[in-house]
Write an enzyme that holds these catalytic residues in place. Structure first.
Site, PDB file in Angstrom:
ATOM      1  CB  ILE A  14      -0.944  -0.016   1.219  1.00  0.00           C
ATOM      2  CG1 ILE A  14      -1.959  -1.161   1.090  1.00  0.00           C
ATOM      3  CG2 ILE A  14      -1.679   1.319   1.359  1.00  0.00           C
ATOM      4  CD1 ILE A  14      -2.781  -1.410   2.340  1.00  0.00           C
ATOM      5  CG  ASP A  60      12.619   0.461  13.414  1.00  0.00           C
ATOM      6  OD1 ASP A  60      11.380   0.576  13.479  1.00  0.00           O
ATOM      7  OD2 ASP A  60      13.248  -0.379  14.080  1.00  0.00           O
ATOM      8  NE  ARG A 120       7.120  13.333  19.475  1.00  0.00           N
ATOM      9  CZ  ARG A 120       8.007  12.646  20.208  1.00  0.00           C
ATOM     10  NH1 ARG A 120       7.699  12.263  21.435  1.00  0.00           N
ATOM     11  NH2 ARG A 120       9.181  12.340  19.694  1.00  0.00           N
ATOM     12  CE1 TYR A 161      -1.616  -5.573  11.477  1.00  0.00           C
ATOM     13  CE2 TYR A 161      -3.916  -6.260  11.523  1.00  0.00           C
ATOM     14  CZ  TYR A 161      -2.862  -5.634  10.881  1.00  0.00           C
ATOM     15  OH  TYR A 161      -3.061  -5.069   9.641  1.00  0.00           O
ATOM     16  CE  LYS A 165      -2.258  -1.938  11.319  1.00  0.00           C
ATOM     17  NZ  LYS A 165      -1.580  -0.863  10.540  1.00  0.00           N
ATOM     18  CB  THR A 196       0.197  -6.400   0.630  1.00  0.00           C
ATOM     19  OG1 THR A 196      -0.200  -6.975   1.892  1.00  0.00           O
ATOM     20  CG2 THR A 196      -0.793  -5.303   0.257  1.00  0.00           C
TER      21      THR A 196
END
Length: 257
Positions: A14, A60, A120, A161, A165, A196
């Site tokens: 994506i 990272d 941020r 996960y 999310k 993907t």
């Protein structure tokens, strides 16, 4: 569209589709960040869009110093950030009672902490930028973070996960309340099953078989990265100038069940 775009997780999937979608819409200054090598992808985009100015930064997003350096590099190169897309993400799973702390920390570190750190630093830059000239569509910047349907529902053996999310959506809502009046729009997209590299792993196939496979969606298929990228770029554009604090499901109708 013009201005400067920044995309994390931009080497594939994506993220890569989003970079190309920005370029196709006329954006010619793009910062691409990823922990994976970027050289091949950047070379391909440069060959197709010869006038593009592309800045690749190995990053990272779970590491604060690297995120700070990424945003600084973007501003040093282009002077501003108009569109920021937080796409970097990983998947990790296991039975809840046996879930390792290492897997938890890595998954939430990229998906949750990484999005927080990027937002941020992006907000710091955007809040100091001048307002757009159009009085009806005034904004200083737009941020889109890639969540998931798993940010709204749950699947088994995916605690980190799921939690991360959900957090991405919460971060967008929280920041919206602080920055909507300052001309910065913040939204999320929630992809369903998308073709993907991540969805081709053995881990993903467990989830696929459990209940999210394409033939269980009303449209009867999975999506492709470009279908997510197009919505992301729309949410960044002035056509979406009154849209903020939302999560857009892009799932072939799966959430209708």
């Amino acid at each position: 569209m013009n201005g400067v775009a920044l995309v994390t997780g931009g080497s594939s999937g994506i993220g890569a589709a989003t970079v190309k979608a920005f370029l196709a819409k006329g954006v010619r200054r793009v910062v691409i960040a990823d922990v994976s090598p970027l050289e091949d992808a950047v070379s391909a985009w440069q060959a197709e869009f010869a006038d593009a100015q592309l800045l690749a930064v190995k990053t990272d997003v779970a590491q604060e110093s690297e995120v700070v350096a990424l945003i600084a590099a973007a501003v040093d190169k282009f002077g501003r950030i108009d569109y920021a897309v937080n796409c970097a993400g990983v998947s990790g799973g296991g039975a809840f009672a046996e879930f390792s702390t290492e897997t938890w920390d890595r998954t939430t570190g990229v998906n949750e902490r990484g999005v927080f750190l990027c937002m941020r630093e992006q907000l710091k830059v955007m809040a100091e930028q001048e307002w757009a000239k159009d009085e009806r569509r005034r904004q200083r910047g737009a941020i889109v973070s890639v969540a998931s349907l798993c940010g709204q529902v749950a699947i088994p053996q995916s605690a980190a996960y799921i939690a991360s999310k959900h957090a991405v959506i919460g971060l967008a809502k929280s920041a919206t309340l602080e920055y909507a009046g300052k001309g910065i729009r913040i939204n999320c997209v929630a992809p369903g099953w998308i073709e993907t590299n991540m969805t081709q792993t053995a881990r993903a196939k467990v989830i696929y078989d459990w209940g999210t496979k394409p033939d269980r969606t009303p449209m009867g298929r999975g999506g492709i990265p470009e279908e997510i990228a197009d919505v992301i770029v729309f949410l960044c554009s002035e056509e979406a100038s009154f849209v903020t604090g939302t999560t857009w499901n892009i799932d072939g109708g799966y959430m209708c069940f």
